[in-house]
Design a protein around this motif. Structure first.
Motif, short mmCIF file in Angstrom:
data_model
loop_
_atom_site.label_atom_id
_atom_site.label_comp_id
_atom_site.label_asym_id
_atom_site.label_seq_id
_atom_site.Cartn_x
_atom_site.Cartn_y
_atom_site.Cartn_z
N MET A 24 0.82 -1.17 0.00
CA MET A 24 0.00 0.00 0.00
C MET A 24 0.88 1.26 0.00
O MET A 24 0.65 2.17 -0.77
CB MET A 24 -0.91 -0.06 1.23
N PHE A 25 1.85 1.30 0.88
CA PHE A 25 2.76 2.45 0.92
C PHE A 25 4.08 2.16 0.23
O PHE A 25 5.01 2.96 0.30
CB PHE A 25 3.03 2.88 2.36
N ASP A 26 4.21 1.00 -0.33
CA ASP A 26 5.42 0.56 -1.03
C ASP A 26 6.64 0.58 -0.08
O ASP A 26 7.64 1.21 -0.33
CB ASP A 26 5.66 1.44 -2.26
N ILE A 27 6.46 -0.15 1.00
CA ILE A 27 7.54 -0.27 2.00
C ILE A 27 8.04 -1.72 1.95
O ILE A 27 7.25 -2.65 2.06
CB ILE A 27 7.05 0.05 3.42
N GLY A 28 9.34 -1.89 1.80
CA GLY A 28 9.92 -3.20 1.71
C GLY A 28 10.21 -3.79 3.10
O GLY A 28 10.03 -3.14 4.14
N PHE A 29 10.68 -5.06 3.14
CA PHE A 29 10.94 -5.76 4.41
C PHE A 29 12.08 -5.09 5.18
O PHE A 29 12.00 -4.94 6.40
CB PHE A 29 11.25 -7.24 4.13
N SER A 30 13.12 -4.70 4.51
CA SER A 30 14.28 -4.08 5.19
C SER A 30 13.88 -2.75 5.83
O SER A 30 14.34 -2.41 6.94
CB SER A 30 15.44 -3.87 4.22
N GLU A 31 12.99 -2.03 5.20
CA GLU A 31 12.53 -0.77 5.77
C GLU A 31 11.66 -1.02 7.00
O GLU A 31 11.73 -0.26 7.99
CB GLU A 31 11.75 0.03 4.72
N LEU A 32 10.91 -2.10 6.99
CA LEU A 32 10.10 -2.45 8.17
C LEU A 32 10.99 -2.83 9.35
O LEU A 32 10.69 -2.51 10.51
CB LEU A 32 9.13 -3.60 7.84
N VAL A 33 12.06 -3.52 9.08
CA VAL A 33 13.01 -3.93 10.15
C VAL A 33 13.63 -2.68 10.76
O VAL A 33 13.75 -2.57 12.00
CB VAL A 33 14.06 -4.89 9.58
N VAL A 34 13.97 -1.72 9.95
CA VAL A 34 14.56 -0.47 10.45
C VAL A 34 13.54 0.27 11.31
O VAL A 34 13.87 0.77 12.42
CB VAL A 34 15.09 0.41 9.30
N ILE A 35 12.30 0.33 10.87
CA ILE A 35 11.25 1.02 11.63
C ILE A 35 11.01 0.30 12.96
O ILE A 35 10.85 0.92 14.02
CB ILE A 35 9.95 1.13 10.80
N GLY A 36 11.02 -1.03 12.95
CA GLY A 36 10.83 -1.82 14.19
C GLY A 36 11.94 -1.58 15.19
O GLY A 36 11.69 -1.47 16.40
N ILE A 37 13.20 -1.52 14.75
CA ILE A 37 14.34 -1.29 15.66
C ILE A 37 14.24 0.11 16.25
O ILE A 37 14.44 0.30 17.46
CB ILE A 37 15.67 -1.51 14.91
N VAL A 38 13.88 1.11 15.45
CA VAL A 38 13.75 2.48 15.96
C VAL A 38 12.61 2.54 16.97
O VAL A 38 12.73 3.17 18.04
CB VAL A 38 13.54 3.48 14.81
N ALA A 39 11.48 1.86 16.70
CA ALA A 39 10.34 1.86 17.61
C ALA A 39 10.71 1.17 18.90
O ALA A 39 10.30 1.60 19.99
CB ALA A 39 9.14 1.17 16.96
N LEU A 40 11.49 0.10 18.85
CA LEU A 40 11.92 -0.61 20.05
C LEU A 40 12.79 0.29 20.91
O LEU A 40 12.65 0.32 22.13
CB LEU A 40 12.64 -1.90 19.67
N LEU A 41 13.66 1.02 20.30
CA LEU A 41 14.54 1.91 21.04
C LEU A 41 13.77 3.10 21.63
O LEU A 41 14.03 3.52 22.77
CB LEU A 41 15.67 2.44 20.17
N VAL A 42 12.83 3.63 20.88
CA VAL A 42 12.10 4.82 21.33
C VAL A 42 11.05 4.43 22.37
O VAL A 42 10.93 5.07 23.43
CB VAL A 42 11.46 5.57 20.16
N LEU A 43 10.28 3.40 22.12
CA LEU A 43 9.16 3.05 22.99
C LEU A 43 9.58 2.12 24.13
O LEU A 43 8.95 2.12 25.18
CB LEU A 43 8.03 2.40 22.19
N GLY A 44 10.47 1.33 23.88
CA GLY A 44 10.91 0.38 24.90
C GLY A 44 10.18 -0.93 24.72
O GLY A 44 9.16 -1.05 24.05
N PRO A 45 10.71 -2.00 25.41
CA PRO A 45 10.13 -3.33 25.21
C PRO A 45 8.76 -3.49 25.89
O PRO A 45 7.98 -4.36 25.52
CB PRO A 45 11.15 -4.26 25.83
#
Length: 170
Positions: A1-22
């Protein structure tokens, strides 16, 4: 839908983990999933509404075309019926005039027959001895023999012998 690949999702997940916490990451991921699901349903509802409207417009267009062709057919049928009615009316009028002509000619001929019968009755009353009443009552003197016939010849018209000439008696 937004044309986001798997590698971009992994980067977004790592940033969210660091910002939001586990601790808060699973709760935010669940909420984000629900919001994305609602967004997808909303988009699919809008698509289906657009498709329905397009189909409705197409059906209206087809209905209008069908109505136009029905109107054209009706006008064609009405014009044909009118022309047939005109032809029948002219045929009836010509037949009526022909019947009137026949009646007038019949009346004229019957008047002529009446007139001729009254004239013949007047002639019969005026000179009954001149006009015989029927053909069998005609006198034999009116039948003239052929003067060229031989005395032995038989008159073929009346099947009787031909009259003898005066010279053979002497």
């Amino acid at each position: 839908m937004f044309d986001i690949g798997f590698s971009e999702l992994v980067v977004i997940g790592i940033v969210a983990l660091l910002v939001l916490g586990p601790e808060r990451l699973p709760k935010v991921a669940r909420t984000t999933g629900h919001l994305l699901g609602r967004l997808q349903r909303y988009v699919s509802d809008v698509k289906s509404d657009i498709n329905r409207e397009m189909q409705l417009d197409e059906l209206k267009r087809l209905q209008e075309e069908a109505r136009k062709s029905a109107m054209e057919f009706e006008s064609t049928v009405r014009s044909e019926v009118a022309s047939i009615e005109g032809g029948v009316a002219s045929s009836i009028q010509s037949a009526s005039s022909a019947v009137a002509d026949l009646e007038s000619s019949f009346k004229a001929s019957s008047d002529a027959v009446r007139e001729s019968s009254s004239v013949s009755a007047q002639l019969t009353q005026a000179a009954p001895e001149v006009l015989p009443l029927d053909a069998n009552a005609m006198p034999d003197t009116m039948i003239m023999p052929d003067p060229v016939q031989d005395e032995h010849q038989v008159d073929s018209d009346f099947n009787r012998p031909a009259p003898e000439s005066k010279s053979s008696k002497t």
